[in-house]
Design an enzyme around this catalytic site. Structure first.
Site, mmCIF file in Angstrom:
data_model
loop_
_atom_site.group_PDB
_atom_site.id
_atom_site.type_symbol
_atom_site.label_atom_id
_atom_site.label_comp_id
_atom_site.label_asym_id
_atom_site.label_seq_id
_atom_site.Cartn_x
_atom_site.Cartn_y
_atom_site.Cartn_z
ATOM 1 N N GLU A 1 -11.814 -87.318 89.062
ATOM 2 C CA GLU A 1 -10.930 -88.457 88.288
ATOM 3 C C GLU A 1 -9.989 -87.515 87.857
ATOM 4 O OE1 GLU A 1 -12.996 -90.785 85.263
ATOM 5 O OE2 GLU A 1 -10.986 -90.761 84.328
ATOM 6 N N ASP B 1 -10.817 -85.213 84.358
ATOM 7 C CA ASP B 1 -9.939 -86.250 83.785
ATOM 8 C C ASP B 1 -8.599 -85.696 83.558
ATOM 9 O OD1 ASP B 1 -9.153 -88.914 83.087
ATOM 10 O OD2 ASP B 1 -10.435 -89.090 81.396
ATOM 11 N N HIS C 1 -12.259 -97.388 86.944
ATOM 12 C CA HIS C 1 -11.913 -96.250 85.736
ATOM 13 C C HIS C 1 -11.371 -97.439 84.620
ATOM 14 C CE1 HIS C 1 -8.653 -94.254 83.743
ATOM 15 N NE2 HIS C 1 -9.168 -93.015 84.275
ATOM 16 N N HIS D 1 -5.831 -87.307 87.749
ATOM 17 C CA HIS D 1 -4.669 -88.332 87.775
ATOM 18 C C HIS D 1 -3.401 -87.971 88.074
ATOM 19 C CE1 HIS D 1 -7.842 -91.033 86.294
ATOM 20 N NE2 HIS D 1 -7.899 -90.566 85.311
HETATM 21 MN MN MN Z 1 -9.301 -91.067 83.497
#
Ligand code: MN
Length: 343
Positions: free
Chosen positions: A8, A287, A164, A10
């Site tokens: 995860e 994240d 998500h 980004h």
């Molecule tokens: Mn995320």
């Protein structure tokens, strides 16, 4: 441990960058925006410094899902996926990709998923919750019947699907009125995504497509803590089942779902998730860039779990799920190095 794989993780393009504004104080925007637009600079440096071998990259949120026009959503997904493919091609040893999908139109989403998996070599899809379709107020969840053929395609392509979070639209967020601090990752993201996941389970989707693999972030968005109660309360009294699915929902959660550690760096929570779904279904993630790589890795590398589970969650579960190259059998020396010196 060295060799961690995160999924995860980004990035943003110029046209999706502003979607990530507003979650942090304005004073943090310069740093956050530069992190989102960077792939091969500070990101790679952070990975090197903290034992992350690979990130499977995904577009920021809500991006495609918040473009009500199906045609524009499709164009934006294609542009973003092409950009991501170019970035991954520069360092395929360190980066892989999840497809962004225009689920405003299930047929377009199926075609783009097939293109991304079969032509661009992507490892799955990451979708930011419900899609707004034709108008900002028309919110569509993926248990709806028009997604039947899409899910068949996801199963046929054996593409893991990362569900998500995104925020609810304001007209459906009355419970948060007067408490804007509850929006986003503090609470609303998890609530929104957990309910969406329960809808998928209850719809019978996994009876029709038992091979589907759904990934949830943030240690399962609270679901590991709640699945027993969901099933227990659904069966309080004998009577016709209230949903189409054939089995207790906890069985789908244990068989069709994978969870990541993204943004939830808490050993107590990890152990609960391990007891509910098992260490084979939990995968390390950070994240980035909303969380720091070092916060994720310093917690994970020292968390009080067995070294065998740490290697599964940190690396080998992802190799299996995404069919990444598997390591040669480790010599005793190499295994000592992996669990010892690089902690
Ligand atoms: Mn995320």
């Amino acid at each position: 441990m060295n060799g961690k794989i995160g999924l995860e993780e980004h990035f943003a393009t110029a046209e999706t960058l502003q979607d990530s504004a507003g979650y942090l104080p304005a004073s943090s925007w310069k740093e956050l925006s530069s992190r989102l637009l960077d792939i091969h600079g500070k990101r790679l440096q952070q990975m090197d410094e903290h034992g992350m071998e690979m990130m499977i990259l995904s577009l920021n949120a809500p991006a495609i899902q918040a473009v009500p026009s199906p045609a524009l959503a499709n164009d934006m997904a294609i542009r973003s996926n092409d950009f991501l493919a170019e970035q991954v091609a520069k360092r395929p040893d360190r980066f892989q990709a999840f497809a962004a999908l225009p689920l405003q139109d299930p047929e377009m989403a199926s075609r783009e998923l097939e293109r991304c998996i079969q032509q661009l070599g992507f490892k799955g899809a990451l979708v930011n919750g419900f899609s707004q379709v034709d108008s900002p107020e028309n919110v569509v969840y993926y248990d709806a019947p028009q997604y039947a053929a899409f899910w068949a395609e996801v199963e046929r392509l054996d593409a893991p699907f990362y569900l998500h979070p995104r925020n609810p639209v304001p007209s459906r967020a009355q419970i948060y009125e007067g408490h804007p601090w509850l929006m986003g990752p503090v609470w609303a993201f998890g609530q929104e995504t957990a309910v969406h996941a329960l809808r998928l389970m209850a719809s019978g989707l996994f009876d029709r497509h038992p091979e589907l693999k759904i990934i949830l972030g943030h240690m399962g968005e609270g679901l590991p803590y709640s699945m027993w109660r969901v099933d227990n309360c659904n069966a309080w009294v004998d009577g016709p089942k209230a949903y189409p699915a054939k089995r207790p929902l906890g069985e789908y959660f244990a068989n069709n779902f994978y969870l990541t550690t993204s943004g939830n760096f808490r050993t107590q929570t990890l152990i609960d998730a391990m007891l509910e779904v098992g260490a084979d279904r939990i995968l390390f993630s950070t994240d980035w860039p909303f969380e720091n790589v070092d916060h994720a890795t310093s917690w994970f590398d020292a968390a009080s779990i067995s070294e065998a589970d740490r290697i599964k969650i940190g690396r080998t579960n992802a190799q299996k799920l995404f069919k990444l190259p598997v390591d040669a059998p480790a010599s005793p020396d190499a295994s000592r190095r992996m669990v010892g010196a690089h902690r």
